[in-house]
Write a protein that holds these residues in place. Structure first.
Motif, mmCIF file in Angstrom:
data_model
loop_
_atom_site.group_PDB
_atom_site.id
_atom_site.type_symbol
_atom_site.label_atom_id
_atom_site.label_comp_id
_atom_site.label_asym_id
_atom_site.label_seq_id
_atom_site.Cartn_x
_atom_site.Cartn_y
_atom_site.Cartn_z
ATOM 1 N N ALA B 23 3.643 -12.184 -3.885
ATOM 2 C CA ALA B 23 3.514 -11.842 -2.568
ATOM 3 C C ALA B 23 3.635 -9.573 -2.944
ATOM 4 O O ALA B 23 2.615 -9.177 -2.163
ATOM 5 C CB ALA B 23 4.333 -11.862 -2.085
ATOM 6 N N PHE B 24 3.828 -9.655 -4.003
ATOM 7 C CA PHE B 24 4.522 -7.901 -4.061
ATOM 8 C C PHE B 24 3.196 -7.880 -4.887
ATOM 9 O O PHE B 24 2.853 -6.430 -4.060
ATOM 10 C CB PHE B 24 5.680 -8.081 -5.317
ATOM 11 C CG PHE B 24 7.124 -7.803 -4.480
ATOM 12 C CD1 PHE B 24 8.149 -8.847 -5.002
ATOM 13 C CD2 PHE B 24 7.316 -6.617 -3.684
ATOM 14 C CE1 PHE B 24 9.645 -8.256 -4.744
ATOM 15 C CE2 PHE B 24 8.249 -6.530 -3.287
ATOM 16 C CZ PHE B 24 9.228 -7.416 -3.652
ATOM 17 N N SER B 26 0.192 -8.696 -4.283
ATOM 18 C CA SER B 26 -0.730 -8.766 -3.572
ATOM 19 C C SER B 26 -0.779 -7.339 -2.279
ATOM 20 O O SER B 26 -1.418 -6.617 -1.985
ATOM 21 C CB SER B 26 -0.549 -10.033 -2.261
ATOM 22 O OG SER B 26 0.077 -10.279 -1.173
ATOM 23 N N LEU B 27 0.444 -6.242 -2.250
ATOM 24 C CA LEU B 27 0.424 -5.405 -1.001
ATOM 25 C C LEU B 27 -0.510 -4.538 -1.766
ATOM 26 O O LEU B 27 -0.884 -3.475 -1.031
ATOM 27 C CB LEU B 27 1.956 -4.725 -1.478
ATOM 28 C CG LEU B 27 2.892 -5.803 -0.690
ATOM 29 C CD1 LEU B 27 5.083 -5.094 -0.389
ATOM 30 C CD2 LEU B 27 3.079 -5.296 0.647
ATOM 31 N N LEU C 22 9.768 -11.093 3.627
ATOM 32 C CA LEU C 22 8.378 -10.268 2.988
ATOM 33 C C LEU C 22 7.144 -11.315 3.590
ATOM 34 O O LEU C 22 6.149 -10.133 3.674
ATOM 35 C CB LEU C 22 8.537 -11.172 2.096
ATOM 36 C CG LEU C 22 7.124 -10.293 0.722
ATOM 37 C CD1 LEU C 22 8.119 -8.563 0.633
ATOM 38 C CD2 LEU C 22 7.502 -10.765 -0.253
ATOM 39 N N ARG C 25 6.303 -8.889 6.691
ATOM 40 C CA ARG C 25 6.195 -7.306 6.988
ATOM 41 C C ARG C 25 5.398 -6.430 8.297
ATOM 42 O O ARG C 25 5.793 -5.721 8.360
ATOM 43 C CB ARG C 25 5.980 -6.787 5.211
ATOM 44 C CG ARG C 25 4.854 -7.538 5.015
ATOM 45 C CD ARG C 25 4.280 -7.247 3.658
ATOM 46 N NE ARG C 25 3.494 -7.284 2.699
ATOM 47 C CZ ARG C 25 3.735 -8.608 2.302
ATOM 48 N NH1 ARG C 25 3.695 -9.713 2.259
ATOM 49 N NH2 ARG C 25 2.057 -8.856 2.429
#
Lengths: 263, 335, 267
Positions: B23-24, B26-27, C22, C25
């Motif tokens: 998820a990180f 994909s930021l 998350l 977000r």
């Protein structure tokens, strides 16, 4: 075609009125809370003017006019604009926007006229009451040409608010999970409670040209006080029309994206 | 009336892998894949035809319907409905069509269906006299008398679907797209809907495309079916012909006076089911009459019927065939 | 619903809460961007104090105050009242009740789960405040920092527990969202969110000392900007945590009563 659309508007208004009668308890309560908020939000104003006579060139009575315009516009916003456009976000979430797009009428019109909340007119009445009180404090009446100008500005302000909402909702086509657009919008709109000369520097620029809150509440107040220059009035009218045009284009682009990206 | 040539609809979807780290990541960096919802479909439908779209979930049926009604733009291909290009969403085009989606509704929730009818009348510009006639006809055919004045949220699912269908027909569309209209309805309501749709299309000469998972819907309403599987056209023709091609064997169902041992049945044909009071055999079509006469002479039969294989099984087998064929093609290409 | 079970399960509840925050977000961004009031008030009050200070605040002091207000608001936000109302209406509360852990812990974890993401927004703003206003923006004494953490936790707890109290009213009446709206209005005025509490008329300041709102925002902001000496800070902290206890007891009592009624009437 105008006749057809006005007939359509009539039907939509009737449906909203039926709903308003059915849920009148709920709506009335919300109106009362809105008023409660209006008055309590004046407390900082009282505290500020407890210390000073004038803030950024505005006396208490004059600043109260701005608050009155804010209240009035809030009534227009929450009564005529927000309910319908909240419906669009609902549609997008439930996947029923397709039904709107299937209809042989302009989607923006259909979507903007779905729901009205006539009970919010209490805000409008309160706004007027605040005007009366302000002029009582100021010890004079509004100038007549100023009053006419302020009515024109009511029209431009409504158009501006509506266009801002269309832009916000168009964003919802791209970012579906934005549930709290209403809250976001109102938080930005809150800045219009104060005379715009309070904001200096970059904020002044933002609130005059990008999110034209200054136009909506400060200009009409100045008009009523008879100190709005004519060119400002013209700029407001032209600006709001341009803004409406831009928001329409963005809306059409967003619908286009919705249909080609697969809804 | 409806012409589709080489229709393709591809979506770019960004992949959202699970887990915190992904998820990180994909930021900052998005990965895309292409989903081929519809991958080259062509067919023609004449005015007044009733066609069923069949296919497993995610096959591309709903996507095709949405393209036909102008809600989606095709990635490639030519689509024409009654001379219009759906994508342009001309007013004249929109007044001729209707899309009913079984799982979504257009009825106003808190108000009675009658209000939605009024609204549609204004939107579609239906003359008052025709409106009254249409509403009366719909109310009579669907038995909506007591329903249309109650708020929609107070109606049961079946009642709502009936009103939903009526609201969709206020403007007498010439082309009907029905996407799973009977989903979630009880059996008697399904029958009601089917007979209504049939009566309506026959009376007004409307063209119908129906998608459904209930084979009975399709069997009752659509002489012609189009099978779509993984975005491609798998079959286009009559239902009977499809059954003949995929599972031509007939089912012979016997009612038995007394229980019979399995051995006596297996000699006659493949046993599908065997109960104390009944048995079902699957028999190749050529052997049906021979098998029946042998059965009648050797078994205590009280009643007998001959049927085609159930449609559900026919469809499953068709899809399994398709899947196997795709796998073997992929295997060849790979090697 | 044993305590040991809950304690063991809480870390995973927190982790789930964080993952959800998350995943949502986009909404979190909207919430953060909607916190415009501190900046609007900052503009207003700096305009007022342009020529001369008001009370103990000059223009720079206001800037530091309202930047701190933004930071504290981010770190003490909770929305459990809305959550409970929603779940009662949708019927999903019943499903939570099937689990062997009280839903209150789940709500707490979900609300807390958003804090890390909000810290990512709050810290840059705090740094910016230091750059602009200098040392007025943060505690100057060593004891300021640990007490700041304590008061932030207290502020969060008051907000969360008040949310729970009001949310549980949905188990008694049809919807308590309107009650929450009224609470928010009072919160905006009486907590120091729109103006420092010391600036109002004396009767207002006295009233505010007795209500919980001031301890949600006002106190943490004052500790962050080092407004009070140690003895006074400790006294105010004590008052804050008395409110935490009061609201906590009220929340648990209301919840238990509410659930009994919920079970009796089927919600």
């Amino acid at each position: 075609m105008l006749r057809r659309y006005s007939r359509l508007l009539g039907v939509q208004l009737r449906a909203s009125s039926l709903l308003a009668m059915q849920y009148r308890g709920d709506f009335l309560l919300e109106g009362v809370i809105s008023l409660f908020w209006t008055f309590t939000a004046m407390v900082p104003l009282l505290v500020v003017y407890g210390e000073r006579q004038a803030i950024a060139g505005w006396s208490f009575g004059e600043a109260l006019l701005v608050v009155g315009w804010f209240t009035l516009l809030q009534g227009v916003l929450e009564g005529a604009i927000t309910p319908s456009l909240n419906g669009v976000v609902e549609h997008i979430r439930k996947g029923t926007l397709d039904f709107v797009l299937l209809k042989p009428a302009d989607a923006q019109f259909l979507v903007s006229t779905t729901r009205f909340e006539p009970w919010r007119s209490t805000n409008v009445l309160t706004g007027v009451a605040i005007f009366v009180y302000s002029f009582h404090l100021l010890g004079r009446g509004p100038s007549i040409p100023g009053l006419l100008a302020s009515v024109v500005l009511l029209g431009t302000s409504t158009l501006l608010l509506y266009s801002m909402w269309i832009l916000t909702v168009s964003a919802a086509f791209f970012v579906v999970k934005v549930d709290n657009l209403t809250y976001f919008f109102q938080s930005i709109f809150d800045a219009a409670r104060w005379p715009s000369s309070v904001f200096k520097g970059p904020l002044a620029f933002v609130f005059t040209f990008l999110i034209p809150l200054a136009l909506m509440t400060t200009f009409p107040a100045e008009a009523m006080l008879g100190r709005l220059p004519l060119r400002a009035l013209v700029a407001a009218v032209v600006g709001s029309i341009v803004f409406a045009f831009i928001s329409r284009r963005v809306w059409l682009r967003s619908i286009g994206h919705y249909t080609s990206a697969g809804g | 009336m409806i012409s589709v040539r080489g229709l393709r609809k591809h979506y770019k979807v960004h992949k959202r892998p699970p887990g915190l780290k992904a998820a990180f990541r994909s930021l900052f960096h998005r990965e895309y894949t292409t989903v081929k919802a519809v991958d080259g479909i062509s067919f023609e439908i004449r005015a007044g035809e009733r066609v069923g779209f069949l296919g497993p979930n995610g096959a591309g049926k709903t996507t095709t319907l949405k393209v036909l009604s102008g809600l989606l733009h095709p990635s490639e291909g030519e689509v024409r409905v009654d001379g219009h290009v759906p994508r342009h969403r001309e007013e004249a085009f929109l007044k001729k069509i209707m899309l009913v989606m079984g799982q979504k509704q257009q009825l106003l929730w808190d108000l009675p269906p009658a209000e939605t009818f009024e609204l549609n009348r204004a939107i579609y510009d239906v003359p008052q006299a025709q409106f009254k006639q249409t509403v009366d006809e719909l109310v009579a055919l669907l038995e909506l008398e007591e329903l249309i004045q109650k708020p929609s949220r107070q109606l049961s699912l079946g009642e709502r679907m009936k009103c939903e269908l009526a609201a969709a027909l206020i403007h007498r569309p010439r082309v009907l797209f029905l996407d799973e209209p009977t989903i979630g309805l009880d059996v008697s309501m399904q029958v009601t809907m089917r007979s209504f749709i049939k009566a309506y299309t026959e009376r007004h000469g409307a063209t119908l495309i129906l998608t459904s998972h209930y084979m009975d819907d399709v069997a009752a309403l659509c002489p012609r079916i189009v099978v779509i599987d993984k975005g491609a056209l798998s079959y286009d023709g009559g239902l009977d012909a499809l059954v003949q091609r995929v599972r031509p064997e007939k089912r012979v169902m016997f009612r038995l006076e007394q229980p019979v041992e399995a051995a006596r049945l297996t000699s006659l044909g493949r046993v599908v089911s065997h109960e104390p009071g009944s048995a079902v055999l699957q028999v190749p079509p050529e052997a049906v009459s021979a098998t029946i006469s042998r059965a009648l002479s050797s078994l205590p039969v009280t009643d007998l019927t001959v049927e085609n294989a159930p449609l559900e099984e026919v469809m499953s087998e068709l899809f399994a065939e398709n899947k196997a064929r795709r796998a073997s093609v992929a295997g060849e290409v790979g090697s | 619903m044993s305590l040991r079970n809950t304690v063991r399960a809480f870390p995973s509840l927190l982790r789930v809460g964080f993952s959800e925050a998350l995943a949502y977000r986009a909404e979190l961004h909207v919430w953060v961007l909607s916190t415009t009031m501190p900046f609007i008030m900052m503009a207003l009050w700096t305009a007022v104090a342009r020529d001369e200070p008001i009370g103990p605040y000059n223009a720079e002091g206001f800037v530091g105050y309202f930047l701190a207000t933004f930071v504290v608001r981010q770190l003490t936000g909770a929305w459990a009242a809305w959550q409970i109302n929603y779940e009662v209406r949708q019927g999903t509360l019943a499903m939570r009740l099937l689990r062997p852990i009280s839903p209150l812990w789940a709500y707490a974890a979900e609300n807390l789960g958003a804090v890390p993401m909000r810290v990512m927004v709050a810290v840059p703003v705090a740094i910016f405040s230091v750059l602009v206003v200098g040392e007025q923006a943060v505690p100057r004494e060593w004891w300021g920092w640990p007490l700041l953490l304590v008061t932030l936790l207290g502020g969060w707890l008051i907000t969360f527990l008040a949310n729970v109290c009001i949310g549980t009213m949905a188990l008694f009446m049809e919807s308590s969202n309107h009650v929450m709206d009224v609470w928010l209005v009072l919160f905006f005025i009486l907590s120091g969110y729109m103006f420092p509490v010391s600036l109002g008329p004396p009767w207002l300041s006295a009233l505010v000392d007795w209500l919980p709102f001031r301890y949600q925002i006002g106190l943490p902001v004052e500790v962050m900007t080092g407004r009070h000496e140690l003895p006074e800070t400790l006294l105010l902290l004590a008052r804050q945590w008395i409110w935490v206890l009061v609201l906590g007891t009220l929340a648990v009592t209301l919840w238990r009563r509410g659930l009994r009624r919920f079970a009796a009437y089927g919600g």
